[in-house]
Design a protein around this motif. Structure first.
Motif, PDB file in Angstrom:
ATOM      1  N   SER A 256     -21.057 -18.608  42.609  1.00 27.79           N
ATOM      2  CA  SER A 256     -22.008 -18.660  41.502  1.00 27.79           C
ATOM      3  C   SER A 256     -21.281 -18.817  40.171  1.00 27.79           C
ATOM      4  CB  SER A 256     -22.840 -17.378  41.471  1.00 27.79           C
ATOM      5  OG  SER A 256     -22.010 -16.259  41.159  1.00 27.79           O
ATOM      6  N   LYS A 257     -22.047 -19.075  39.125  1.00 28.94           N
ATOM      7  CA  LYS A 257     -21.458 -19.122  37.792  1.00 28.94           C
ATOM      8  C   LYS A 257     -20.854 -17.765  37.423  1.00 28.94           C
ATOM      9  CE  LYS A 257     -24.265 -22.843  35.829  1.00 28.94           C
ATOM     10  NZ  LYS A 257     -25.195 -23.242  34.743  1.00 28.94           N
ATOM     11  N   LYS A 258     -21.497 -16.694  37.873  1.00 32.16           N
ATOM     12  CA  LYS A 258     -20.957 -15.353  37.619  1.00 32.16           C
ATOM     13  C   LYS A 258     -19.613 -15.178  38.315  1.00 32.16           C
ATOM     14  CE  LYS A 258     -22.173 -10.445  37.914  1.00 32.16           C
ATOM     15  NZ  LYS A 258     -23.217  -9.468  38.334  1.00 32.16           N
ATOM     16  N   ASP A 259     -19.513 -15.663  39.560  1.00 33.90           N
ATOM     17  CA  ASP A 259     -18.237 -15.599  40.281  1.00 33.90           C
ATOM     18  C   ASP A 259     -17.152 -16.350  39.504  1.00 33.90           C
ATOM     19  OD1 ASP A 259     -19.249 -14.179  42.501  1.00 33.90           O
ATOM     20  OD2 ASP A 259     -19.895 -16.034  43.476  1.00 33.90           O
TER      21      ASP A 259
ATOM     22  N   ALA B 231      -8.491  -9.266  43.429  1.00 36.86           N
ATOM     23  CA  ALA B 231      -9.041  -8.598  42.245  1.00 36.86           C
ATOM     24  C   ALA B 231     -10.511  -8.944  42.034  1.00 36.86           C
ATOM     25  CB  ALA B 231      -8.223  -8.963  41.015  1.00 36.86           C
ATOM     26  N   CYS B 232     -10.916 -10.142  42.460  1.00 34.00           N
ATOM     27  CA  CYS B 232     -12.314 -10.566  42.328  1.00 34.00           C
ATOM     28  C   CYS B 232     -13.185 -10.078  43.478  1.00 34.00           C
ATOM     29  CB  CYS B 232     -12.397 -12.088  42.250  1.00 34.00           C
ATOM     30  SG  CYS B 232     -11.728 -12.799  40.739  1.00 34.00           S
ATOM     31  N   GLY B 233     -12.556  -9.525  44.524  1.00 31.10           N
ATOM     32  CA  GLY B 233     -13.319  -9.087  45.682  1.00 31.10           C
ATOM     33  C   GLY B 233     -13.860 -10.237  46.497  1.00 31.10           C
ATOM     34  N   LEU B 234     -13.172 -11.389  46.439  1.00 30.54           N
ATOM     35  CA  LEU B 234     -13.626 -12.580  47.142  1.00 30.54           C
ATOM     36  C   LEU B 234     -12.619 -12.976  48.219  1.00 30.54           C
ATOM     37  CD1 LEU B 234     -14.830 -14.670  44.075  1.00 30.54           C
ATOM     38  CD2 LEU B 234     -16.301 -13.698  45.859  1.00 30.54           C
TER      39      LEU B 234
ATOM     40  N   VAL C  22     -10.226 -12.808  35.433  1.00 31.73           N
ATOM     41  CA  VAL C  22      -9.202 -12.141  36.237  1.00 31.73           C
ATOM     42  C   VAL C  22      -7.906 -12.945  36.238  1.00 31.73           C
ATOM     43  CG1 VAL C  22      -8.580 -11.566  38.622  1.00 31.73           C
ATOM     44  CG2 VAL C  22     -10.770 -10.825  37.685  1.00 31.73           C
ATOM     45  N   THR C  23      -8.036 -14.266  36.325  1.00 27.04           N
ATOM     46  CA  THR C  23      -6.846 -15.130  36.306  1.00 27.04           C
ATOM     47  C   THR C  23      -6.035 -14.887  35.039  1.00 27.04           C
ATOM     48  OG1 THR C  23      -7.882 -16.854  37.654  1.00 27.04           O
ATOM     49  CG2 THR C  23      -6.051 -17.522  36.234  1.00 27.04           C
ATOM     50  N   ARG C  24      -6.686 -14.901  33.900  1.00 25.20           N
ATOM     51  CA  ARG C  24      -5.963 -14.688  32.643  1.00 25.20           C
ATOM     52  C   ARG C  24      -5.349 -13.290  32.593  1.00 25.20           C
ATOM     53  NH1 ARG C  24     -10.039 -17.798  29.637  1.00 25.20           N
ATOM     54  NH2 ARG C  24      -9.065 -19.805  29.137  1.00 25.20           N
ATOM     55  N   ARG C  25      -6.096 -12.306  33.023  1.00 25.02           N
ATOM     56  CA  ARG C  25      -5.580 -10.930  32.971  1.00 25.02           C
ATOM     57  C   ARG C  25      -4.338 -10.788  33.841  1.00 25.02           C
ATOM     58  NH1 ARG C  25      -5.969  -6.859  36.334  1.00 25.02           N
ATOM     59  NH2 ARG C  25      -7.754  -7.664  37.522  1.00 25.02           N
ATOM     60  N   ILE C  26      -4.400 -11.265  35.069  1.00 26.09           N
ATOM     61  CA  ILE C  26      -3.285 -11.091  35.993  1.00 26.09           C
ATOM     62  C   ILE C  26      -2.066 -11.892  35.553  1.00 26.09           C
ATOM     63  CG2 ILE C  26      -2.497 -11.640  38.334  1.00 26.09           C
ATOM     64  CD1 ILE C  26      -5.214 -10.728  39.357  1.00 26.09           C
ATOM     65  N   LEU C  27      -2.252 -13.161  35.196  1.00 24.82           N
ATOM     66  CA  LEU C  27      -1.105 -13.985  34.818  1.00 24.82           C
ATOM     67  C   LEU C  27      -0.507 -13.559  33.487  1.00 24.82           C
ATOM     68  CD1 LEU C  27      -2.334 -15.633  37.210  1.00 24.82           C
ATOM     69  CD2 LEU C  27      -1.431 -17.662  36.079  1.00 24.82           C
ATOM     70  N   ASN C  28      -1.336 -13.099  32.557  1.00 23.34           N
ATOM     71  CA  ASN C  28      -0.787 -12.591  31.293  1.00 23.34           C
ATOM     72  C   ASN C  28      -0.013 -11.294  31.516  1.00 23.34           C
ATOM     73  OD1 ASN C  28      -1.754 -14.694  29.700  1.00 23.34           O
ATOM     74  ND2 ASN C  28      -3.674 -13.655  29.224  1.00 23.34           N
TER      75      ASN C  28
END
Length: 272
Positions: A192-195, A179-182, A202-208
């Motif tokens: 980076s801090k942006k990453d 989902a992060c494209g990484l 994304v972690t919160r969105r997916i796990l929630n």
């Protein structure tokens, strides 16, 4: 192994069934189940509160914090009569209304501990190496960056480190990276801090989302209460090897990252 959302499903179901239940007797058939303290200390206690930290279940009774980790295949069952078939049942908690709370574990990896009640759960030996839960407001992009930017580990292994963010396992680490494209093999030192801010969001969105859908029922994990997780229908890369990427159509591959099955789209996921 159940991850944060699956444990949340179980703890929520147990709360619906066992709120304020009184434990009148405890039978332990596999002594190694008890990691710290004795489960018999729970006799005469009512279960007042149900919560979770990462992959650990927390039952707060009148005087104790009862911590449980189901590991690979642990399950809880509630029976209205004493079970006749006790194979793989390692503990039975007798309840005052005549029901029986049973812990079942075919592989015997699950562990439980009982401690005098405390306000600081991280001070308990069983939880001392568990970091902030993925739902905790302390988990921010800046927090994650400070925790990992000096590490030469790959991103996936940092996500699986329960000391950093608790509750993420192999399935969700694969989904988060996609989902992060990484690329999950990306070095933490190159993020980076942006990453990091994106990873936390994304972690919160997916796990929630997984929690709302009842978790992911794959391999050995299934709720002991017949609750079938529906998030497996939304998996983008995990166990999708050989199928087209839902984003670009490139073939999803399975590789091994430090002995963990890892699924990715080499076209969509940038390696840093």
């Amino acid at each position: 192994m159940p991850e944060g959302p699956e444990v949340q499903v179980v703890i929520r179901t147990l709360q619906e069934k066992l709120q304020d239940a009184l434990i009148t007797d405890v039978e332990v058939f596999y002594p190694k189940l008890e990691e710290d303290g004795h489960l018999t200390d729970l006799i005469g206690q009512r279960i007042r509160k149900f919560s979770r930290l990462g992959k650990y279940m927390i039952f707060e009774t009148d005087d104790y914090d009862w911590i449980a980790h189901m590991r690979m295949e642990g399950k809880f069952y509630v029976f209205f009569s004493a079970p006749e078939d006790r194979r793989h049942i390692h503990a039975i908690f007798h309840l005052d209304d005549g029901r029986y709370l049973c812990y079942h574990d075919t592989r015997k990896f699950g562990r439980m501990s009982v401690y005098p009640k405390t306000e600081d759960l991280h001070s308990l030996p069983m939880l001392k190496n568990v970091g902030y839960d993925y739902t905790d407001p302390h988990v921010t992009g800046d927090y994650l960056y400070q925790e990992i930017h000096h590490s030469r580990r790959c991103l996936k292994m940092a996500l699986l480190d329960q000391r950093i963010i608790a509750g993420i396992g192999n399935i969700y680490a694969n989904e988060i990276c996609f989902a992060c494209g990484l690329d999950p093999r990306s070095r933490c030192t190159r993020l980076s801090k942006k990453d990091c801010a994106l990873i936390v969001d994304v972690t919160r969105r997916i796990l929630n989302e997984a929690d709302a859908l009842g978790g992911t029922t794959v391999h050995s994990f299934a709720s002991g209460f017949g609750v079938t997780g529906r998030f497996q229908q939304h998996l983008q890369v995990h166990m999708q090897d050989g199928k087209p990427c839902p984003r670009c159509g490139h073939t999803i591959e399975k590789i091994m990252v430090q002995n963990r099955g890892t699924y990715l789209c080499r076209n969509c996921q940038k390696r840093k």
